[in-house]
Structures are given as structure tokens and as C-alpha cells.
Write a protein that holds these residues in place. Structure first.
Motif, PDB file in Angstrom:
ATOM      1  N   ALA A 285       3.809  -2.034  16.252  1.00 15.42           N
ATOM      2  CA  ALA A 285       5.113  -1.658  16.547  1.00 15.42           C
ATOM      3  C   ALA A 285       6.146  -1.346  15.311  1.00 15.42           C
ATOM      4  CB  ALA A 285       5.765  -3.135  17.301  1.00 15.42           C
ATOM      5  N   ALA A 286       5.723  -1.763  14.263  1.00 14.34           N
ATOM      6  CA  ALA A 286       6.670  -1.358  12.768  1.00 14.34           C
ATOM      7  C   ALA A 286       6.313  -0.235  12.152  1.00 14.34           C
ATOM      8  CB  ALA A 286       6.509  -2.560  12.178  1.00 14.34           C
ATOM      9  N   ILE A 287       5.166   0.386  12.445  1.00 14.74           N
ATOM     10  CA  ILE A 287       4.694   1.345  11.604  1.00 14.74           C
ATOM     11  C   ILE A 287       5.626   2.761  11.555  1.00 14.74           C
ATOM     12  CG2 ILE A 287       2.897   3.206  11.329  1.00 14.74           C
ATOM     13  CD1 ILE A 287       0.664   1.195  11.387  1.00 14.74           C
ATOM     14  N   PRO A 288       6.031   3.126  12.980  1.00 13.51           N
ATOM     15  CA  PRO A 288       7.042   4.416  13.178  1.00 13.51           C
ATOM     16  C   PRO A 288       8.270   4.013  12.304  1.00 13.51           C
ATOM     17  CG  PRO A 288       5.983   3.828  15.223  1.00 13.51           C
ATOM     18  CD  PRO A 288       5.559   2.699  14.089  1.00 13.51           C
ATOM     19  N   GLN A 289       8.840   2.706  12.357  1.00 11.69           N
ATOM     20  CA  GLN A 289       9.842   2.498  11.762  1.00 11.69           C
ATOM     21  C   GLN A 289       9.737   2.580   9.899  1.00 11.69           C
ATOM     22  OE1 GLN A 289      13.060   1.861  12.657  1.00 11.69           O
ATOM     23  NE2 GLN A 289      12.688   2.330  14.761  1.00 11.69           N
ATOM     24  N   ILE A 290       8.659   2.155   9.526  1.00 16.38           N
ATOM     25  CA  ILE A 290       8.317   2.233   8.222  1.00 16.38           C
ATOM     26  C   ILE A 290       8.346   3.692   7.490  1.00 16.38           C
ATOM     27  CG2 ILE A 290       6.470   1.922   6.406  1.00 16.38           C
ATOM     28  CD1 ILE A 290       5.832  -0.848   7.863  1.00 16.38           C
ATOM     29  N   THR A 291       7.757   4.435   8.435  1.00 17.07           N
ATOM     30  CA  THR A 291       7.777   6.072   8.360  1.00 17.07           C
ATOM     31  C   THR A 291       9.016   6.594   8.200  1.00 17.07           C
ATOM     32  OG1 THR A 291       5.429   6.043   9.154  1.00 17.07           O
ATOM     33  CG2 THR A 291       6.693   8.320   8.784  1.00 17.07           C
ATOM     34  N   LYS A 292       9.982   6.252   9.258  1.00 19.66           N
ATOM     35  CA  LYS A 292      11.163   6.884   9.263  1.00 19.66           C
ATOM     36  C   LYS A 292      12.005   6.467   8.171  1.00 19.66           C
ATOM     37  CE  LYS A 292      10.660   7.416  14.453  1.00 19.66           C
ATOM     38  NZ  LYS A 292      11.083   6.783  15.657  1.00 19.66           N
ATOM     39  N   LEU A 305      10.027  -4.435   5.528  1.00 14.11           N
ATOM     40  CA  LEU A 305       9.143  -4.269   6.585  1.00 14.11           C
ATOM     41  C   LEU A 305       7.897  -4.604   6.342  1.00 14.11           C
ATOM     42  CD1 LEU A 305      10.806  -1.222   9.079  1.00 14.11           C
ATOM     43  CD2 LEU A 305      10.792  -3.712   9.430  1.00 14.11           C
ATOM     44  N   ALA A 306       7.268  -4.109   5.548  1.00 12.89           N
ATOM     45  CA  ALA A 306       5.775  -4.092   5.092  1.00 12.89           C
ATOM     46  C   ALA A 306       5.376  -5.521   4.623  1.00 12.89           C
ATOM     47  CB  ALA A 306       5.605  -3.180   3.772  1.00 12.89           C
ATOM     48  N   CYS A 307       6.449  -6.333   4.016  1.00 16.55           N
ATOM     49  CA  CYS A 307       6.244  -7.623   3.574  1.00 16.55           C
ATOM     50  C   CYS A 307       6.090  -8.688   4.728  1.00 16.55           C
ATOM     51  CB  CYS A 307       7.295  -8.185   2.614  1.00 16.55           C
ATOM     52  SG  CYS A 307       7.239  -7.291   0.895  1.00 16.55           S
ATOM     53  N   TYR A 308       7.150  -8.319   5.747  1.00 15.86           N
ATOM     54  CA  TYR A 308       7.151  -8.937   6.986  1.00 15.86           C
ATOM     55  C   TYR A 308       6.064  -8.830   7.790  1.00 15.86           C
ATOM     56  CZ  TYR A 308      12.260  -9.909   6.177  1.00 15.86           C
ATOM     57  OH  TYR A 308      13.423 -10.614   5.886  1.00 15.86           O
ATOM     58  N   ILE A 309       5.420  -7.607   7.859  1.00 18.08           N
ATOM     59  CA  ILE A 309       4.166  -7.432   8.652  1.00 18.08           C
ATOM     60  C   ILE A 309       3.234  -8.211   8.149  1.00 18.08           C
ATOM     61  CG2 ILE A 309       2.337  -5.912   9.230  1.00 18.08           C
ATOM     62  CD1 ILE A 309       4.630  -3.806   9.473  1.00 18.08           C
ATOM     63  N   SER A 310       2.814  -8.119   6.805  1.00 16.08           N
ATOM     64  CA  SER A 310       1.659  -8.943   6.067  1.00 16.08           C
ATOM     65  C   SER A 310       2.008 -10.331   6.334  1.00 16.08           C
ATOM     66  CB  SER A 310       1.729  -8.685   4.468  1.00 16.08           C
ATOM     67  OG  SER A 310       1.429  -7.263   4.297  1.00 16.08           O
ATOM     68  N   LYS A 311       3.217 -10.963   6.006  1.00  6.92           N
ATOM     69  CA  LYS A 311       3.414 -12.277   6.468  1.00  6.92           C
ATOM     70  C   LYS A 311       2.936 -12.857   7.928  1.00  6.92           C
ATOM     71  CE  LYS A 311       7.086 -14.066   4.550  1.00  6.92           C
ATOM     72  NZ  LYS A 311       8.354 -14.419   4.203  1.00  6.92           N
ATOM     73  N   TYR A 312       3.721 -12.060   8.703  1.00 11.16           N
ATOM     74  CA  TYR A 312       3.756 -12.714  10.097  1.00 11.16           C
ATOM     75  C   TYR A 312       2.388 -12.238  10.818  1.00 11.16           C
ATOM     76  CZ  TYR A 312       8.552 -13.942   9.504  1.00 11.16           C
ATOM     77  OH  TYR A 312       9.623 -14.383   9.063  1.00 11.16           O
ATOM     78  N   SER A 313       1.549 -11.322  10.260  1.00  8.88           N
ATOM     79  CA  SER A 313       0.515 -10.937  10.869  1.00  8.88           C
ATOM     80  C   SER A 313      -0.354 -12.027  11.040  1.00  8.88           C
ATOM     81  CB  SER A 313       0.043  -9.555  10.178  1.00  8.88           C
ATOM     82  OG  SER A 313       0.488  -8.447  10.656  1.00  8.88           O
ATOM     83  N   PHE A 314      -0.788 -12.537   9.763  1.00  6.76           N
ATOM     84  CA  PHE A 314      -1.706 -13.706   9.338  1.00  6.76           C
ATOM     85  C   PHE A 314      -1.448 -14.823  10.355  1.00  6.76           C
ATOM     86  CE2 PHE A 314      -2.827 -17.762   7.245  1.00  6.76           C
ATOM     87  CZ  PHE A 314      -4.060 -17.630   7.068  1.00  6.76           C
ATOM     88  N   PHE A 315      -0.124 -15.308  10.682  1.00  6.48           N
ATOM     89  CA  PHE A 315       0.264 -16.408  11.152  1.00  6.48           C
ATOM     90  C   PHE A 315      -0.206 -16.208  12.783  1.00  6.48           C
ATOM     91  CE2 PHE A 315       2.464 -17.495   7.356  1.00  6.48           C
ATOM     92  CZ  PHE A 315       2.118 -18.569   6.991  1.00  6.48           C
ATOM     93  N   VAL A 356      -8.728 -12.683   6.344  1.00  6.57           N
ATOM     94  CA  VAL A 356      -8.221 -12.192   4.883  1.00  6.57           C
ATOM     95  C   VAL A 356      -7.544 -10.991   4.922  1.00  6.57           C
ATOM     96  CG1 VAL A 356      -9.322 -11.711   2.810  1.00  6.57           C
ATOM     97  CG2 VAL A 356     -10.085 -13.889   4.038  1.00  6.57           C
ATOM     98  N   ASP A 357      -8.190  -9.928   5.728  1.00  4.72           N
ATOM     99  CA  ASP A 357      -7.696  -8.687   5.798  1.00  4.72           C
ATOM    100  C   ASP A 357      -6.094  -8.634   6.311  1.00  4.72           C
ATOM    101  OD1 ASP A 357     -10.039  -7.624   4.964  1.00  4.72           O
ATOM    102  OD2 ASP A 357     -10.801  -6.906   6.816  1.00  4.72           O
ATOM    103  N   SER A 358      -5.834  -9.241   7.203  1.00  7.34           N
ATOM    104  CA  SER A 358      -4.492  -9.398   7.698  1.00  7.34           C
ATOM    105  C   SER A 358      -3.276  -9.742   6.817  1.00  7.34           C
ATOM    106  CB  SER A 358      -4.479 -10.433   8.990  1.00  7.34           C
ATOM    107  OG  SER A 358      -4.206 -11.952   8.434  1.00  7.34           O
ATOM    108  N   MET A 359      -3.819 -10.638   5.661  1.00 10.54           N
ATOM    109  CA  MET A 359      -2.647 -10.631   4.566  1.00 10.54           C
ATOM    110  C   MET A 359      -1.892  -9.606   3.999  1.00 10.54           C
ATOM    111  SD  MET A 359      -4.854 -13.953   2.798  1.00 10.54           S
ATOM    112  CE  MET A 359      -5.171 -15.436   3.657  1.00 10.54           C
ATOM    113  N   VAL A 360      -2.784  -8.463   4.161  1.00  9.93           N
ATOM    114  CA  VAL A 360      -2.227  -7.226   3.423  1.00  9.93           C
ATOM    115  C   VAL A 360      -2.053  -6.142   4.491  1.00  9.93           C
ATOM    116  CG1 VAL A 360      -2.829  -7.734   1.063  1.00  9.93           C
ATOM    117  CG2 VAL A 360      -4.430  -6.631   2.781  1.00  9.93           C
ATOM    118  N   ALA A 361      -1.575  -6.673   5.646  1.00  9.37           N
ATOM    119  CA  ALA A 361      -1.585  -5.903   6.771  1.00  9.37           C
ATOM    120  C   ALA A 361      -0.509  -4.478   6.922  1.00  9.37           C
ATOM    121  CB  ALA A 361      -1.460  -6.387   8.137  1.00  9.37           C
ATOM    122  N   GLY A 362       0.535  -4.925   6.105  1.00  9.16           N
ATOM    123  CA  GLY A 362       1.711  -3.994   5.694  1.00  9.16           C
ATOM    124  C   GLY A 362       1.256  -2.685   4.622  1.00  9.16           C
ATOM    125  N   LEU A 363       0.332  -2.893   3.981  1.00 10.89           N
ATOM    126  CA  LEU A 363       0.056  -2.191   2.857  1.00 10.89           C
ATOM    127  C   LEU A 363      -0.392  -0.727   3.379  1.00 10.89           C
ATOM    128  CD1 LEU A 363       0.044  -1.644  -0.304  1.00 10.89           C
ATOM    129  CD2 LEU A 363      -2.465  -2.709  -0.088  1.00 10.89           C
TER     130      LEU A 363
END
Length: 406
Positions: A285-292, A305-315, A356-363
Motif C-alpha cells: 500500500a505504501a510503495i507507490p507513495q514512496i516512489t512518488k 514511510l520506509a521506517c514505518y513500514i519496517s516497524k509495523y510490518s513486524f508487529f 526476521v525478514d519483515s524487520m527491514v520490509a521498507g528497505l
């Protein structure tokens, strides 16, 4: 609607889709497993898995189209969007033929010479491969159209199509359960049709909503072709590494342990895919906004946005993962009934790795937005595929099956 509100809305749509499709998938998998039996279920997992993993492949390859389209949208460059779409369409037509050719040649060679099955099942395996490749061909052709929809953040369309597909799969499973003929071949055909049908829907939707963008206009910009081919090739490398690891693991397990252990691996992989979607939906949901944000020069918002994705994806992923990890055997018996050995351990190891992979989901989203993905994909793909020869060596030395996920 502001950008953050749009992300929240799209995330909600994707999670609604996830809940519905997950419930449908759980019932469908149980019926199919009971109808086909462990051996045939495992056989389809090895040969027909090309359709299943196309969902992963599509998600990765769509990023080439929507990255460039979203990039131009961020600069409000409408004319360039049409140019990007047409270049992407040409590239994916070539890609569809390449993938189909490779699958038909090397796939059949593997089945005839290396697949660990009885000789009377070779015909079924070849049939599954043929219909799976056909579905894959049309799925690849639809990728530019899906990418256009994602770039415009019309996730409700994708959600509706996938929910309908999951409902159709449930009806398929019920049909298979009561069918008295060759259940495996019928299952392969209908799964292929259901997997390929959305391609037509995406094309028709784009023709109606974005007719000016998808209007055919052959492009001769060699530099843009080179740029997108370079980007696509490294995205494709990452997709191949991901698919190669999954299918390679299934093949190695088949070589050493047979189709029953393939069934264990396939069940665990299905469950892991469902759990992983809780993390992936937020990213999607956030990737298009990151690119734009990147193309418009707003690097601060992109990083945020990338930091929020990494944080909340894990939880978000932890919500379904925790009860599954604590009560794996009970939930598997409730879902599938009696399952083959190692299934529970496969599930637990896959889910822990995914957490473990989800912790860097925004990268990855940030790196793709910049377009500088060459070394990131090469290093990541190499590390991923190195696990296969290492596992083969360990299995040669009598290590247990779950070593492939350790």
C-alpha cells in the motif's frame, strides 16, 4: 484525500482481502489435500508450483512497471506514463515467451530424467507442466496492466479480483472432492484457468479507465529501453532467486525424501505465504507513495514511510504468527487433518525466517524507488541461492529434511 489517508484506506482494503482469501485458502487447501492425497499433493507442489509461485513472481515484476509509472506520476508527466507503459508491455511480451520456452524445455527434461515419481505418473506430471506454463504465459502478459493499476493505487480492483479467485478455488476444491476421474489433472486445469483469468480482467479494466495511457504507441527510445531492461533484469534476478529457492528446495527435498515430504513443504509454504501477507500488504500500500515522494524530491517523507513500514510490518505479522508458533500441531490438525511428518517444523522455521525478514520490509521499497538496485539484487540473490548447494551437500551427508530451513 491526502497521501497518508490513502495509505491507511488501501491497507484496510488489502487486509480485508487478506482475511477473506485466507479463510477461503484454509478450507480449499484442506479439501484439496484430502482429495488428492499426500503424494499427488506433493507432485503438484513440485511440477504445478509454477502457477502458485507466479503470485510471487507477478508481485516482484509488477514493480518494474509501477516504479517507472509512479515516478513519472510524481513529476506529473502524463505523456511519459504512456511511453513507459508501452515499453513495459514490449518487454513483458518477450519475457513471457522466454519463460514459457525455458519451462517447457528444462521442465520436461527434469520430469523425464530426474523427478522422483513412478513411471505411470510421468504423463500426469507433463500434463500439469503444460497447463501451468500456459497460465504463466498469460499472467506475465498482464503484468504491465497490473503495474498501472498499482501505480494509480487502485487496490480495491486487485482485492475484488483476488477474492473472487479464492471463492472459485473453494468451489474447485469441492468439485475435486466429489470427482471420480483423474483428480490431479482436473485440479491442474482449473487452477491454471483461475490463475490466468484475472489477466483478462486487468486488461479490460485498463482499457476502460486508462485508455489514453495504454494506447499502443511503439517507442524507439533505445536509452529508455536499456534503462528499463537493466532495471527489469535485476528485478527478474531477484524474482528468479526467490522462485529458485522455493522450487529448488522442493526439487532437492524430492530427490532425497520423495513426494510425501514435498507435501509437508508445500503445506508449510502455503501457511507461511498467508502469514507473510500481513507484512507485505502494508508495504504494498505504501510503495507507490514512496516512489512518488522520491521523484518529487521529498526524501524526508520517503525515509519516514520506509521506517514505518519496517516497524509495523513486524508487529502486524506477529499477530497471526505467534499463535501458530505456539500451537502449530493443533492448528495444522484442525486445518488439514492428518499431515505428513516434518510439516509442523517446516511451518515454524519458515515463519520465524519471515518474521526476521519483515524487520527491514521498507528497505527494498526505498532502493527500488531510487532505481539503484544492481548490487542490492546481486548480493541478495547470491546469498539466497547459495543455500541450495549447501543443503544438497548436507542432505548427501544424511542431515534431516528441516535443515533446508535452518
Amino acid at each position: 484525500m491526502n497521501s497518508n489517508t490513502k495509505i491507511i484506506k488501501n491497507s484496510g482494503i488489502l487486509y480485508l482481502k487478506l482475511i477473506v482469501t485466507s479463510v477461503m485458502t484454509l478450507f480449499t487447501s484442506r479439501l484439496v489435500f484430502q482429495s488428492l492425497g499426500a503424494s499427488d499433493f506433493g507432485l503438484y507442489g513440485v511440477v504445478g508450483g509454477i502457477v502458485v509461485i507466479m503470485n510471487i513472481f507477478n508481485t516482484v515484476m509488477i514493480s518494474t512497471t509501477y516504479r517507472y509509472i509512479a515516478f513519472e506520476m510524481g513529476k506529473n508527466n502524463t505523456r511519459e506514463v504512456n511511453k513507459i507503459f508501452n515499453i513495459s508491455l514490449v518487454l513483458h511480451i518477450f519475457l513471457a515467451f522466454i519463460v514459457a520456452t525455458l519451462a517447457e524445455t528444462f521442465g520436461k527434461y527434469y520430469i523425464l530424467h530426474y523427478l522422483n515419481i513412478s513411471s505411470d505418473r510421468i504423463k500426469d506430471a507433463l500434463f500439469i507442466l503444460d497447463v501451468s506454463v500456459l497460465a504463466t504465459f498469460f499472467s506475465i502478459l498482464s503484468i504491465p496492466f497490473q503495474g498501472l493499476i498499482v501505480a494509480h493505487e487502485k487496490f480495491s480492483i486487485q482485492a475484488a479480483i483476488e477474492i473472487i479467485s479464492s471463492i472459485l478455488r473453494l468451489f474447485l476444491a469441492i468439485t475435486i472432492f466429489y470427482y471420480v476421474g483423474n483428480k490431479l489433472q482436473l485440479y491442474a486445469v482449473i487452477i491454471a484457468v483461475i490463475s490466468a483469468a484475472p489477466a483478462l480482467v486487468y486488461v479490460l479494466y485498463c482499457r476502460k479507465k486508462y485508455a489514453s495511457i495504454i494506447s499502443w504507441n511503439f517507442q524507439r527510445d533505445k536509452e529508455k529501453y536499456k534503462e528499463m531492461i537493466s532495471y527489469s533484469s535485476f528485478i527478474f534476478l531477484g524474482a528468479c532467486a526467490c522462485i529458485g529457492k522455493i522450487q529448488g528446495s522442493a526439487i532437492i527435498i524430492n530427490l532425497f525424501f520423495g513426494t510425501v515430504l514435498n507435501a509437508s513443504f508445500a503445506i508449510a509454504n502455503q501457511l507461511n505465504n498467508l502469514v507473510s501477507m500481513f507484512a507485505q500488504n502494508l508495504s504494498q500500500a505504501a510503495i507507490p507513495q514512496i516512489t512518488k515522494s522520491y521523484s518529487s524530491g521529498n526524501a524526508e517523507r520517503m525515509t519516514q514511510l520506509a521506517c514505518y513500514i519496517s516497524k509495523y510490518s513486524f508487529f502486524l505479522m506477529l499477530l497471526p504468527a505467534l499463535p501458530i508458533l505456539l500451537e502449530t500441531d493443533f492448528l495444522l490438525s484442525l486445518w488439514m487433518g492428518k499431515v505428513p511428518v516434518e510439516t509442523s517444523l517446516f511451518c515454524q522455521l519458515m515463519i520465524v525466517n519471515a518474521l526476521v525478514d519483515s524487520m527491514v520490509a521498507g528497505l527494498p521499497a526505498v532502493i527500488q524507488a531510487t532505481g539503484k538496485i544492481k548490487y542490492f539484487q546481486i548480493i541478495l540473490s547470491t546469498i539466497s541461492l547459495l543455500s541450495l548447494p549447501i543443503t544438497y551437500f548436507l542432505f548427501k551427508n544424511n542431515y534431516p529434511a528441516h535443515t533446508i530451513l535452518d
